[in-house]
Design a protein around this motif. Structure first.
Motif, PDB file in Angstrom:
ATOM      1  N   LEU A  48      19.090 -18.572  -4.802  1.00 54.14           N
ATOM      2  CA  LEU A  48      17.840 -19.118  -5.471  1.00 54.14           C
ATOM      3  C   LEU A  48      18.009 -20.773  -5.183  1.00 54.14           C
ATOM      4  N   GLU A  52      13.949 -23.685  -7.280  1.00 54.17           N
ATOM      5  CA  GLU A  52      13.609 -22.218  -8.151  1.00 54.17           C
ATOM      6  C   GLU A  52      14.226 -22.425  -9.196  1.00 54.17           C
ATOM      7  N   SER A  55      12.595 -24.139 -11.978  1.00 51.73           N
ATOM      8  CA  SER A  55      11.580 -23.288 -12.300  1.00 51.73           C
ATOM      9  C   SER A  55      11.783 -22.377 -13.494  1.00 51.73           C
ATOM     10  N   LEU A  56      12.850 -21.407 -12.864  1.00 53.23           N
ATOM     11  CA  LEU A  56      13.217 -20.365 -13.730  1.00 53.23           C
ATOM     12  C   LEU A  56      13.996 -20.633 -15.209  1.00 53.23           C
ATOM     13  N   TYR A 114       8.836 -17.173 -11.359  1.00 54.36           N
ATOM     14  CA  TYR A 114       8.562 -18.407 -10.769  1.00 54.36           C
ATOM     15  C   TYR A 114       7.138 -19.058 -10.420  1.00 54.36           C
ATOM     16  N   TYR A 115       6.231 -18.011 -10.255  1.00 56.50           N
ATOM     17  CA  TYR A 115       4.965 -18.550 -10.130  1.00 56.50           C
ATOM     18  C   TYR A 115       3.986 -18.304 -11.386  1.00 56.50           C
ATOM     19  N   PHE A 136       7.435 -14.226  -2.870  1.00 54.22           N
ATOM     20  CA  PHE A 136       8.757 -14.768  -3.175  1.00 54.22           C
ATOM     21  C   PHE A 136       9.825 -13.762  -2.756  1.00 54.22           C
TER      22      PHE A 136
END
Length: 170
Positions: A48, A52, A55-56, A114-115, A136
Motif C-alpha cells: 500500500l 492509500e 485513506s484507509l 479506499y473508494y 484497486f
C-alpha cells in the motif's frame, strides 16, 4: 510566528489518524499461528502506498477477522476498527503456492474502503463499486488473479462486465 505555525502544524498532524494493523490484536491469533499467512498480510500492507494508507486510516484500525462465508467482505468502522472478513476459501487460497487470487480478493476488499463505498460514495450503484474495487486490485498488479477468480463464479451480467473491464485494463 514560526513557533505558532509549528504548533499548528504539529497539532494538525497529530489529529490525523494513522494507518494501523495490529498483528498482536487477539483477533489476529489465526494469522500469527501460521507464518505463511502472516507473511501474506504483511506483504499486503507493504504494497500500500502512503496515500492509500492515509485513506484507509480514516476507517480506524484494520482487523483481518477469520469468519465463515464465501471468500471475503468488509465491515467498515465499528468503533475504532474496520473488519475485513476472511472466509475459509480465501484462507485456503492464501496458503496455495500461486496465491494471486487471494491477493486480488484482499485488494478488492481494500478497494471498497479506499473508494469510500461505505461512507462518501454510499449511493453509488453496486456495479460501479465492484468495478472500482476491481480497479484497486488491478492497480496493485492482481488483474490476472482477479480474472481467474471471477472465471470461477457463476456467469452473470455483472461478472461478464467485470471480466471485460479486467481484460481491457490488463
Amino acid at each position: 510566528m514560526i513557533s505558532t505555525l509549528k504548533k499548528t502544524f504539529t497539532k494538525n498532524q497529530e489529529s490525523n489518524p494513522s494507518f494501523k494493523v495490529n498483528f498482536s490484536d487477539p483477533a489476529h491469533h489465526w494469522i500469527n499461528q501460521n507464518p505463511r499467512i502472516k507473511r501474506f498480510f504483511e506483504d499486503v500492507i507493504s504494497q500500500l502506498s502512503e496515500e492509500e494508507k492515509d485513506s484507509l486510516a480514516t476507517y480506524g484500525e484494520l482487523v483481518f477477522l477469520e469468519s465463515q462465508g464465501m471468500h471475503s467482505s468488509v465491515i467498515p468502522s465499528h468503533g475504532d476498527k474496520t473488519f475485513v472478513l476472511v472466509y475459509p476459501q480465501l484462507k485456503k487460497a492464501i496458503l496455495t503456492a500461486d496465491n494471486e487470487e487471494a491477493y486480488a480478493i484482499i485488494f478488492h476488499e481494500l478497494g471498497h474502503l479506499y473508494y469510500r463505498h461505505f461512507t462518501m460514495r454510499l449511493h453509488a450503484n453496486e456495479m460501479t463499486k465492484q468495478i472500482e474495487a476491481d480497479d484497486f486490485a488491478i492497480r496493485h498488479g492482481f488483474g490476472k488473479g482477479l480474472f481467474n477468480f471471477l472465471m470461477k463464479m457463476p456467469i452473470s451480467h455483472e461478472v461478464s462486465q467485470r471480466l471485460e473491464m479486467i481484460r481491457l485494463r490488463t
